[in-house]
Design a protein around this motif. Structure first.
Motif, PDB file in Angstrom:
ATOM      1  N   PRO A 163      48.650 -26.450  54.863  1.00  0.00           N
ATOM      2  CA  PRO A 163      47.726 -25.757  53.961  1.00  0.00           C
ATOM      3  C   PRO A 163      47.306 -26.593  52.757  1.00  0.00           C
ATOM      4  O   PRO A 163      46.156 -26.481  52.305  1.00  0.00           O
ATOM      5  CB  PRO A 163      48.515 -24.514  53.512  1.00  0.00           C
ATOM      6  CG  PRO A 163      49.914 -24.729  53.923  1.00  0.00           C
ATOM      7  CD  PRO A 163      49.897 -25.699  55.043  1.00  0.00           C
ATOM      8  N   ILE A 164      48.190 -27.459  52.279  1.00  0.00           N
ATOM      9  CA  ILE A 164      47.814 -28.275  51.112  1.00  0.00           C
ATOM     10  C   ILE A 164      46.698 -29.250  51.489  1.00  0.00           C
ATOM     11  O   ILE A 164      45.704 -29.389  50.772  1.00  0.00           O
ATOM     12  CB  ILE A 164      49.039 -29.027  50.540  1.00  0.00           C
ATOM     13  CG1 ILE A 164      50.063 -28.031  50.000  1.00  0.00           C
ATOM     14  CG2 ILE A 164      48.608 -29.965  49.411  1.00  0.00           C
ATOM     15  CD1 ILE A 164      51.380 -28.648  49.594  1.00  0.00           C
ATOM     16  N   TYR A 165      46.860 -29.916  52.643  1.00  0.00           N
ATOM     17  CA  TYR A 165      45.783 -30.808  53.111  1.00  0.00           C
ATOM     18  C   TYR A 165      44.481 -30.023  53.246  1.00  0.00           C
ATOM     19  O   TYR A 165      43.405 -30.487  52.850  1.00  0.00           O
ATOM     20  CB  TYR A 165      46.144 -31.415  54.471  1.00  0.00           C
ATOM     21  CG  TYR A 165      46.959 -32.686  54.400  1.00  0.00           C
ATOM     22  CD1 TYR A 165      46.528 -33.775  53.656  1.00  0.00           C
ATOM     23  CD2 TYR A 165      48.145 -32.811  55.106  1.00  0.00           C
ATOM     24  CE1 TYR A 165      47.271 -34.944  53.602  1.00  0.00           C
ATOM     25  CE2 TYR A 165      48.897 -33.977  55.061  1.00  0.00           C
ATOM     26  CZ  TYR A 165      48.448 -35.039  54.307  1.00  0.00           C
ATOM     27  OH  TYR A 165      49.171 -36.196  54.251  1.00  0.00           O
ATOM     28  N   HIS A 221      43.545 -27.254  51.710  1.00  0.00           N
ATOM     29  CA  HIS A 221      42.979 -26.880  50.409  1.00  0.00           C
ATOM     30  C   HIS A 221      42.360 -28.091  49.718  1.00  0.00           C
ATOM     31  O   HIS A 221      41.307 -27.977  49.085  1.00  0.00           O
ATOM     32  CB  HIS A 221      44.071 -26.267  49.520  1.00  0.00           C
ATOM     33  CG  HIS A 221      44.629 -24.998  50.080  1.00  0.00           C
ATOM     34  ND1 HIS A 221      45.871 -24.519  49.760  1.00  0.00           N
ATOM     35  CD2 HIS A 221      44.112 -24.117  50.983  1.00  0.00           C
ATOM     36  CE1 HIS A 221      46.099 -23.402  50.423  1.00  0.00           C
ATOM     37  NE2 HIS A 221      45.039 -23.135  51.168  1.00  0.00           N
ATOM     38  N   LEU A 222      43.013 -29.236  49.852  1.00  0.00           N
ATOM     39  CA  LEU A 222      42.466 -30.444  49.210  1.00  0.00           C
ATOM     40  C   LEU A 222      41.123 -30.804  49.825  1.00  0.00           C
ATOM     41  O   LEU A 222      40.171 -31.146  49.117  1.00  0.00           O
ATOM     42  CB  LEU A 222      43.446 -31.613  49.372  1.00  0.00           C
ATOM     43  CG  LEU A 222      44.695 -31.571  48.485  1.00  0.00           C
ATOM     44  CD1 LEU A 222      45.670 -32.672  48.877  1.00  0.00           C
ATOM     45  CD2 LEU A 222      44.328 -31.718  47.017  1.00  0.00           C
ATOM     46  N   TRP A 226      38.488 -27.666  48.952  1.00  0.00           N
ATOM     47  CA  TRP A 226      38.129 -27.312  47.583  1.00  0.00           C
ATOM     48  C   TRP A 226      38.126 -28.477  46.598  1.00  0.00           C
ATOM     49  O   TRP A 226      37.354 -28.488  45.667  1.00  0.00           O
ATOM     50  CB  TRP A 226      39.102 -26.236  47.040  1.00  0.00           C
ATOM     51  CG  TRP A 226      39.016 -24.944  47.763  1.00  0.00           C
ATOM     52  CD1 TRP A 226      37.893 -24.375  48.316  1.00  0.00           C
ATOM     53  CD2 TRP A 226      40.084 -24.044  48.043  1.00  0.00           C
ATOM     54  NE1 TRP A 226      38.194 -23.184  48.910  1.00  0.00           N
ATOM     55  CE2 TRP A 226      39.547 -22.944  48.750  1.00  0.00           C
ATOM     56  CE3 TRP A 226      41.440 -24.031  47.763  1.00  0.00           C
ATOM     57  CZ2 TRP A 226      40.315 -21.869  49.175  1.00  0.00           C
ATOM     58  CZ3 TRP A 226      42.208 -22.972  48.170  1.00  0.00           C
ATOM     59  CH2 TRP A 226      41.653 -21.908  48.876  1.00  0.00           C
ATOM     60  N   VAL A 227      38.994 -29.449  46.810  1.00  0.00           N
ATOM     61  CA  VAL A 227      39.137 -30.468  45.758  1.00  0.00           C
ATOM     62  C   VAL A 227      38.173 -31.627  45.991  1.00  0.00           C
ATOM     63  O   VAL A 227      37.382 -31.964  45.118  1.00  0.00           O
ATOM     64  CB  VAL A 227      40.598 -30.964  45.687  1.00  0.00           C
ATOM     65  CG1 VAL A 227      40.759 -31.980  44.564  1.00  0.00           C
ATOM     66  CG2 VAL A 227      41.537 -29.792  45.446  1.00  0.00           C
TER      67      VAL A 227
END
Lengths: 227, 540
Positions: free
Chosen positions: B221-223, B225-226, B229-230
Motif C-alpha cells: 500500500p505504501i508503494y 500511495h506514493l 498521490w505523491v
C-alpha cells in the motif's frame, strides 16, 4: 572469527566489570579497563575485517556485543546465586518472612553484598525531573492518539515526497524512498505524544500535514511549469 | 539527561499498555523467529528420505536441462548446484505465490544408468511452517497476497516501536546509574532490571526488527500511495514493456560462468529459470559470508536467459549499487544474512532474549497491578487478585508455554508422522494449533500458578523425546522414525537436547518458586493463612 569473538567477549567483559553496577568483583575495575575494552573491540573489528567486509564486520561486532552485554549480568547473577548454599538461602528467607520491618530498613545480606547501594528510591524521582509547571505534558489520550493516527502517515508521505528530490537518482531510489515513509511515520507516531496537549497535537499535525502537502504540490507544479 | 515528570508519566503509561497489547504476539514471533534462523536445516531434518540423486558435473547439467524443461514446462525449474541439495533439478507442478501445505514437488537428476530420473514427493515443510508462525504469530487467514497475521504483526510492530522509544525515554534519566544493574532482593525489581537490561542492550536489534516488520507488512500500500498521490508521474517508469519470450536458453554452464563473473566473489548456489511470462529471466542465488545479502541466506543476480546479459546486479552481495546497499543492509539486519552460520546462532540467541524481554514485560505489568497484602489490614485472608491480573497471568503462561509446547509437539511429530500419515504438513499445522489451544485453555482454567510447572515439564519431556527417538530409531526401524543422518542433523538434535535440559531446569526453579510464593503472589497456588511476618513479603 573465533579470535575475534574471544576479543569481543573480553572487551564486553571489561566494559561490564568497569561499571559500578557490576556484580562479579568486590569493586569495579579502574577506568583504564574501559580503554582496554575499547582496544579489544577495535582489535576484534580488525580481525573480522580480515574475513568480512567493513559493514559485515561492524554488524557482527554490534550483534555479538548486544548478546554478550545482555547475557553477562544474568550469568554473573546466576553464579552468585549458585555460590550461596541452600541453608543460607533458607535462613535468609525465614528472616525475611519473620521480620518485615527489618527487611524494609535493611536489605538481605546477600543483596547488600552483591547489589551496589547506588539505586535511587522512589523519593529520588523528583531529583531527575524538572519542576517547571508550564512544561507539563498532558496525556489527553483520545485527542492526542486520534491526531497522531490521522496525520502521521499523510504527513510522512508528504515529507517523503519532498525528500525524494533530495535523493540523487541512483539505483533502488524508489525502494529507499518507501523505507523513508515508514521511518518518518514511526518517528512521528512515537514522538507525537511529546506534543503538550491533544488540541495542540491536532493543530500542529494538521497544519504540518496541510503545509507539507501544499509545498509538495506547489513544488511539483513549479517543476512542471519550468519544464 | 533530565525529563519532565509528566513526560515520564505519559510515556510510562504508553509503554505499559502498548507493550502488553503486543507482547504476547511478539513473544510467539520471536520464539519462532529464532528457530527460523535454521529453516533449511529444519526442512532437511524433517524429510524421511535424504538426498536421492548424485551430484552432476557441468556437462551433465547441460545435457539434462532440455529434458527437464520439456518435462516441467510451463513451470519454473530450479537448478541447484550445491553439493548437499536434494536433487539437481526441481519444480512445483502447481506453483503458487502462497504457501501450500500439500505442494507437490518434482525432483529430477541422473539415474545410475545415465538417464534422467524424476521423482515426485510432498516434502515436509517443517521449516516453512515455523517461518509462517514467525511471520503471522499463528493468526490464520489471507488478505490479498498477504496473511492477516502479517498485517496484524505490522500493526503490532508499530506498537512495538513506540514501546521501544517510550522505554528508552523512561530509561534515559537513570541510564548511567542503572545500567547493568540486576537486583535480586525483590522479584519485581529483578524483572524490572532484567527487562531494562535486555531492552537496552538489544535496542539496535529491536529497532531494526520493528522497523523492517512494518515495511514487510505494508510496503504494497505504501508503494501504491506514493505512486498514486505523491509522485504520480513516476508510475510510468515502473512498468517496462514486456519482453518477448526467448527462443533459446543459454547452456547452464555458460549461464553459470556469466553469473560467476558478476558474482563479486560469491558462490553460485542455485538458479531459478523463469522462462515464461512478460519478463523472462534467470534468478541466480549467490552465497557468501563476506558481505551481507538481501535474502535470508543469499543475494541475487538477474540474467537474461537467452543472452546471459545482466538484467540487475542491485542485489549482488557487496556490489549493490546506489541505494540498494542501504536497502539490503536493512533486510540483512532483519534476517541475519551476513557472517555465515555463526551469525544465525547469534540471531537465534538475540531472538530468545527478545522473547524474554516481552515475557518480563508482562510479568512487570502483573507485578504492578496485583493486589498485595496490606500491612495495615490485620487480616489472615490472601487478597483476591483482580480479574484482569488473573487473566493476563494465565494468558502469559498459556500463550508462552502453548507456543513452546506446540513447537515441541510438531518437532516430535515430524519424526513419527511421515510413516503413518499422508498429509504430514496439514497434520503438523493442526497439531500446533490444537496443542497451543489446549495449553492456553489449561492455563485459563487452572490459573498461571497451577499450570506453569506441569507445562514446562511436559515441554521439556517432548523436546527430550525428539533426540531420544532418533537415537533408538536404528534399533526399531518398524516405527518409521529415522536417525540423524549428518552433522547438521546431529547438531540440531543436540540443541534440542540442551533446550530440554534448560526446560527441566526452568521447571524445577518454577516449582520451587511456586512452592515458596507468598499468598499475594501471582504464583501462589493456595491462599493459606498468612502469618504477620509474611504480610509484606516482597518475594514475589
Amino acid at each position: 572469527m573465533f579470535i575475534a569473538q574471544i576479543l569481543l567477549f573480553i572487551g564486553c567483559a571489561l566494559l561490564y566489570l568497569s561499571h559500578p553496577n557490576q556484580q562479579w568483583r568486590h569493586s569495579p575495575l579502574p577506568p583504564l579497563a574501559r580503554l582496554a575494552s575499547a582496544l579489544c573491540l577495535l582489535v576484534a573489528l580488525a580481525c573480522l575485517l580480515g574475513h568480512y567486509s567493513l559493514a559485515t564486520s561492524v554488524l557482527i561486532s554490534i550483534g555479538s556485543a548486544m548478546a554478550y552485554l545482555g547475557a553477562m549480568p544474568f550469568c554473573v547473577v546466576a553464579r552468585t546465586v549458585a555460590a550461596h548454599t541452600p541453608a543460607q538461602t533458607t535462613q535468609q528467607q525465614t528472616a525475611a518472612k519473620t521480620d518485615q520491618h527489618t527487611q524494609q530498613q535493611k536489605p538481605p545480606q546477600a543483596a547488600r553484598d552483591t547489589v551496589p547501594l547506588r539505586r535511587a528510591g522512589k523519593n529520588q524521582q523528583g531529583s531527575r525531573t524538572m519542576t517547571a509547571p508550564t512544561h507539563r505534558l498532558v496525556a489527553d489520550w483520545p485527542f492526542k492518539t486520534s491526531a497522531i493516527l490521522f496525520f502521521s502517515y499523510p504527513l510522512a508521505l508528504a515529507l517523503s515526497g519532498l525528500l525524494f528530490w533530495l535523493l540523487p537518482d541512483l539505483e533502488s531510489r524508489e525502494q529507499l524512498w518507501m523505507w523513508t515513509v515508514v521511518a518518518i511515520t514511526l518517528l512521528l507516531v512515537a514522538l507525537g505524544f511529546l506534543i503538550r496537549t491533544g488540541r495542540r497535537a491536532w493543530w500542529a499535525l494538521s497544519l504540518a500535514t496541510a503545509s507539507s502537502w501544499a509545498l509538495l504540490k506547489a513544488s511539483q507544479m513549479s517543476l512542471e511549469w519550468l519544464q | 539527561m533530565k525529563l519532565h515528570g509528566s513526560v515520564l508519566k505519559v510515556y510510562r503509561d504508553l509503554h505499559s499498555w502498548l507493550g502488553i497489547s503486543a507482547g504476547l504476539l511478539l513473544y510467539i514471533c520471536f520464539i519462532a523467529g529464532s528457530l527460523t534462523m535454521f529453516k533449511p536445516e529444519f526442512n532437511q531434518w524433517a524429510q524421511p528420505t535424504s538426498r536421492q540423486f548424485s551430484a552432476l558435473n557441468a556437462a551433465e547439467y547441460d545435457r539434462l536441462l532440455p529434458q527437464v524443461l520439456a518435462l516441467a514446462a510451463p513451470h519454473e525449474v530450479t537448478v541447484d548446484f550445491s553439493p548437499d541439495a536434494v536433487a539437481p533439478f526441481s519444480w512445483q507442478p502447481q506453483s503458487s505465490r502462497q504457501f501450500q501445505l500439500d505442494a507437490h514437488q518434482m525432483y529430477a537428476g541422473l539415474a545410475p544408468d545415465g538417464q534422467l530420473q524424476t521423482h515426485s514427493a510432498t516434502p515436509s515443510q517443517l521449516g516453512d511452517l515455523i517461518d509462517l508462525l514467525h511471520r503471522t504469530a499463528g493468526i490464520p487467514g489471507i488478505a490479498g497476497h498477504h496473511y492477516w497475521g502479517e498485517i496484524v504483526m505490522g500493526v503490532a510492530a508499530v506498537l512495538y516501536f513506540i514501546a521501544l522509544v517510550s522505554g528508552l525515554l523512561l530509561l534515559l534519566p537513570t541510564l548511567r546509574r542503572d545500567l547493568f544493574s540486576v537486583r535480586r532482593n525483590s522479584g519485581k525489581k529483578f524483572w524490572l532490571d532484567s527487562h531494562n537490561l535486555l531492552g537496552l542492550t538489544s535496542l539496535p536489534f529491536h529497532l531494526i526488527i520493528s522497523f523492517t516488520v512494518v515495511v514487510f507488512a505494508f510496503h504494497d500500500p505504501i508503494y501504491d500511495h506514493l505512486e498514486r498521490w505523491v509522485h504520480p508521474s513516476d508510475s510510468a517508469e515502473q512498468s517496462s514493456p514486456p519482453r518477448a519470450t526467448p527462443s533459446s536458453l543459454l547452456p547452464l554452464s555458460a549461464l553459470r560462468q556469466q553469473a560467476s563473473a558478476h558474482a563479486n566473489g560469491a558462490t553460485v548456489s542455485r538458479m531459478r529459470l523463469q522462462l515464461t511470462g512478460p519478463r523472462p529471466l534467470v534468478r541466480v542465488e549467490l552465497v557468501t559470508d563476506r558481505h551481507y545479502s538481501r535474502g535470508a541466506r543469499q543475494g541475487y543476480l538477474l540474467l537474461h536467459p537467452a543472452s546471459g546479459a545482466v538484467l540487475s546486479s542491485a542485489m549482488v552481495p557487496g556490489a549493490q549499487a546506489g541505494y540498494a546497499g542501504m536497502v539490503d543492509l536493512l533486510f540483512a539486519s532483519h534476517f541475519g544474512s551476513f557472517g555465515g552460520y555463526g551469525v544465525k546462532w547469534l540471531y537465534c540467541v538475540l531472538g530468545l532474549m527478545g522473547a524474554l524481554l516481552f515475557y518480563s514485560g508482562n510479568l512487570l505489568w502483573l507485578e504492578s497491578r496485583r493486589h498485595k497484602v496490606s500491612v495495615h489490614h490485620n487480616t489472615d485472608a490472601a487478597p483476591t487478585q483482580p480479574r484482569r491480573v488473573r487473566l493476563l497471568a494465565a494468558l502469559t503462561v498459556g500463550v508462552g508455554n502453548g507456543c513452546l509446547l506446540g513447537i515441541a509437539v510438531v518437532l516430535l511429530a515430524s519424526k513419527w508422522l511421515p510413516a503413518w500419515v499422508q498429509a504430514v504438513n496439514h497434520s503438523l499445522m493442526w497439531l500446533y494449533y490444537s496443542s497451543f489451544l489446549v495449553v492456553v485453555l489449561w492455563s485459563l482454567r487452572q490459573g498461571a500458578a497451577k499450570s506453569v510447572v506441569p507445562q514446562l515439564y511436559l515441554g521439556a519431556l517432548l523436546l527430550l523425546l525428539v533426540p531420544l527417538c532418533s537415537a533408538i530409531a536404528s534399533q526399531w526401524p518398524m516405527t518409521g522414525v529415522w536417525p540423524a543422518r549428518n552433522v547438521a542433523e546431529v547438531a540440531l538434535e543436540f540443541s534440542l537436547l540442551v533446550l530440554s535440559f534448560i526446560g527441566i531446569s526452568a521447571a524445577r526453579r518454577m516449582q520451587h518458586r511456586v512452592a515458596t510464593a507468598a499468598a499475594d503472589s501471582i504464583w501462589s497456588t493456595t491462599t493459606p493463612a498468612i502469618a504477620p511476618g509474611q504480610k509484606n513479603s516482597k518475594n514475589s
